[in-house]
Write an enzyme that holds these catalytic residues in place. Structure first.
Site, mmCIF file in Angstrom:
data_model
loop_
_atom_site.group_PDB
_atom_site.id
_atom_site.type_symbol
_atom_site.label_atom_id
_atom_site.label_comp_id
_atom_site.label_asym_id
_atom_site.label_seq_id
_atom_site.Cartn_x
_atom_site.Cartn_y
_atom_site.Cartn_z
ATOM 1 N N GLY A 43 0.766 -1.335 -0.090
ATOM 2 C CA GLY A 43 -0.072 -0.149 -0.017
ATOM 3 C C GLY A 43 0.858 1.436 -0.003
ATOM 4 C CE1 TYR A 58 -9.827 0.335 8.161
ATOM 5 C CE2 TYR A 58 -10.337 1.254 10.147
ATOM 6 C CZ TYR A 58 -9.388 1.296 9.112
ATOM 7 O OH TYR A 58 -8.372 1.877 9.217
HETATM 8 N N1 LIG Z 1 -5.588 7.199 7.602
HETATM 9 C C1 LIG Z 1 -6.150 7.187 8.892
HETATM 10 O O1 LIG Z 1 -6.448 7.778 9.754
HETATM 11 C C2 LIG Z 1 -5.650 5.825 9.487
HETATM 12 C C3 LIG Z 1 -6.037 5.556 10.825
HETATM 13 C C4 LIG Z 1 -5.634 4.151 11.433
HETATM 14 C C5 LIG Z 1 -5.146 3.292 10.727
HETATM 15 N N2 LIG Z 1 -4.908 3.500 9.319
HETATM 16 C C6 LIG Z 1 -4.279 2.476 8.543
HETATM 17 O O2 LIG Z 1 -3.032 2.835 7.741
HETATM 18 C C7 LIG Z 1 -2.974 2.139 6.513
HETATM 19 C C8 LIG Z 1 -2.722 2.871 5.546
HETATM 20 O O3 LIG Z 1 -4.057 3.636 5.170
HETATM 21 P P1 LIG Z 1 -3.951 5.082 4.623
HETATM 22 O O4 LIG Z 1 -4.520 5.858 5.630
HETATM 23 O O5 LIG Z 1 -2.693 5.581 4.176
HETATM 24 O O6 LIG Z 1 -4.894 4.953 3.245
HETATM 25 P P2 LIG Z 1 -4.909 5.149 1.769
HETATM 26 O O7 LIG Z 1 -4.289 6.325 1.450
HETATM 27 O O8 LIG Z 1 -6.212 4.752 1.184
HETATM 28 O O9 LIG Z 1 -3.715 4.090 1.395
HETATM 29 C C9 LIG Z 1 -4.450 2.367 1.403
HETATM 30 C C10 LIG Z 1 -3.247 1.725 0.429
HETATM 31 O O10 LIG Z 1 -3.734 0.404 0.507
HETATM 32 C C11 LIG Z 1 -3.638 0.063 -0.875
HETATM 33 N N3 LIG Z 1 -4.502 -1.047 -1.173
HETATM 34 C C12 LIG Z 1 -5.921 -1.255 -0.891
HETATM 35 N N4 LIG Z 1 -6.410 -2.296 -1.544
HETATM 36 C C13 LIG Z 1 -5.459 -3.050 -2.045
HETATM 37 C C14 LIG Z 1 -5.135 -4.247 -2.615
HETATM 38 N N5 LIG Z 1 -6.320 -5.027 -2.872
HETATM 39 N N6 LIG Z 1 -3.922 -4.768 -3.008
HETATM 40 C C15 LIG Z 1 -2.852 -3.983 -2.634
HETATM 41 N N7 LIG Z 1 -2.907 -2.593 -2.257
HETATM 42 C C16 LIG Z 1 -4.141 -2.158 -1.800
HETATM 43 C C17 LIG Z 1 -3.981 1.166 -1.865
HETATM 44 O O11 LIG Z 1 -3.602 0.967 -3.033
HETATM 45 P P3 LIG Z 1 -4.303 1.826 -4.159
HETATM 46 O O12 LIG Z 1 -3.833 3.135 -4.362
HETATM 47 O O13 LIG Z 1 -4.385 1.243 -5.587
HETATM 48 O O14 LIG Z 1 -5.901 2.130 -3.858
HETATM 49 C C18 LIG Z 1 -3.232 2.283 -1.160
HETATM 50 O O15 LIG Z 1 -1.902 2.269 -1.521
HETATM 51 C C19 LIG Z 1 -4.264 1.142 6.558
HETATM 52 O O16 LIG Z 1 -3.971 -0.211 6.983
HETATM 53 C C20 LIG Z 1 -5.083 1.684 7.262
HETATM 54 O O17 LIG Z 1 -6.257 1.063 7.926
HETATM 55 C C21 LIG Z 1 -5.111 4.860 8.483
#
Ligand SMILES: NC(=O)c1ccc[n+]([C@@H]2O[C@H](COP(=O)([O-])OP(=O)(O)OC[C@H]3O[C@@H](n4cnc5c(N)ncnc54)[C@H](OP(=O)(O)O)[C@@H]3O)[C@@H](O)[C@H]2O)c1
Length: 273
Positions: free
Chosen positions: A11, A157
């Site tokens: 990701g 989630y």
């Molecule tokens: N943002 C927050 O506030 C927050 C808080 C707590 C935890 N988190 C955790 O942090 C982590 C990163 O999330 P983020 O906030 O940076 O969100 P994000 O910007 O939506 O990034 C998610 C990443 O996961 C990739 N992904 C999704 N489905 C996939 C698949 N089937 N195969 C390969 N890659 C895939 C996406 O790829 P694409 O670009 O192709 O979609 C993107 O690169 C997640 O585990 C999330 O649960 C986030």
């Protein structure tokens, strides 16, 4: 002096993963970005502008593709110092992967569970799993793990984020050769929850984003866990803001962790390609 590590992060095409990649590549580490979208990820590599970042294409929801990507990685590299299981998704409506498994569980857990196990024999130092504060609302629905009867996005989630922690603790108990930790990055301004615009979850995320930190800040605990000497002997812990914190009571349940491990193995083994 920085001793260069080989680090694979899932990701890395946006949000936290993209920032982690940039920071690690700038520190001189070799970063392999496991991403599903070629065009988007190549743009990110251009933007990061570092010879240390390279792409490994893979859709975590597709178990054949995960196995292929792990093999491709092993053909090129004899060791992996750090694996960061960061990719995550959430969906307004229930969706399934090719095997018929609920998609949040498939991407956020099963794809990473498989990837980790496929690479385990060449991982030399650390596995890091990105969980969330949302795990505190999570419950493992063993009687309906694919949420066929009672789907909602928050339920899916939070279940997956609790699973990330149970998996972390169980792997740490099973494997003493490496360290295995997890973390909550805090509220971070990213695209998470934006898959399904105008959904309940996307409205919640819009509000949360008003109080959120930048992806650069959100990346800090992952970069710390991936590289700091302070944590080289710490395993089976949950971190927030680079500090060990207690996760929810449910996340320490040994029986649940073992049952989840067995179920995950079975789901991965029994899928029909
Ligand atoms: N943002 C927050 O506030 C927050 C808080 C707590 C935890 N988190 C955790 O942090 C982590 C990163 O999330 P983020 O906030 O940076 O969100 P994000 O910007 O939506 O990034 C998610 C990443 O996961 C990739 N992904 C999704 N489905 C996939 C698949 N089937 N195969 C390969 N890659 C895939 C996406 O790829 P694409 O670009 O192709 O979609 C993107 O690169 C997640 O585990 C999330 O649960 C986030």
């Amino acid at each position: 002096m920085c001793l260069e590590k080989t680090i694979l992060i899932t990701g890395a095409s946006s949000g936290i993963g993209k920032s982690v990649t940039k920071q690690l590549a700038e520190q001189g580490h070799k970063v392999i970005m496991l991403c599903r979208n070629k065009e988007k990820s190549e743009k990110v590599i251009k933007e990061i502008d570092s010879k240390n970042a390279e792409l490994l294409l893979c859709d975590l929801a597709d178990f054949d593709d995960v196995k292929r990507a792990a093999k491709e990685f092993k053909n090129k590299y004899s060791k992996l110092d750090v694996l960061v299981n960061n990719a995550g998704s959430v969906f307004a409506d229930r969706k399934t992967n090719k095997q018929g498994y609920e998609l949040t569980f498939s991407v956020n857990h099963l794809g990473h569970f498989l990837l980790t196990n496929e690479l385990l024999d060449i991982i030399t130092e650390r596995v890091i799993n990105v969980s969330s504060y949302a795990h505190k609302f999570g419950k493992i629905n063993f009687e309906d793990i694919n949420l066929e009867n009672s789907y909602n996005s928050l339920k899916a989630y939070s279940q997956s984020k609790l699973v990330n922690i149970l998996f972390t603790y169980e792997l740490a108990r099973r494997n003493k050769k490496i360290t295995v930790n997890c973390l909550d990055p805090g509220f971070v301004k990213t695209n998470v929850g934006e898959n399904d615009k105008n959904s309940y979850i996307s409205y919640i995320m819009k509000i949360i984003r008003l109080f959120s930190k930048s992806p650069e800040k959100g990346a800090e605990t992952i970069v710390y866990l991936a590289t700091s000497k302070d944590v080289e002997n710490i395993t089976g812990k949950y971190f927030c803001n680079k500090k060990i914190k207690k996760s929810s009571k449910k996340s320490y349940d040994l029986k649940v962790a073992k049952k989840l491990w067995d179920l995950s193995e079975e789901m991965i083994k029994n899928y029909k390609p």
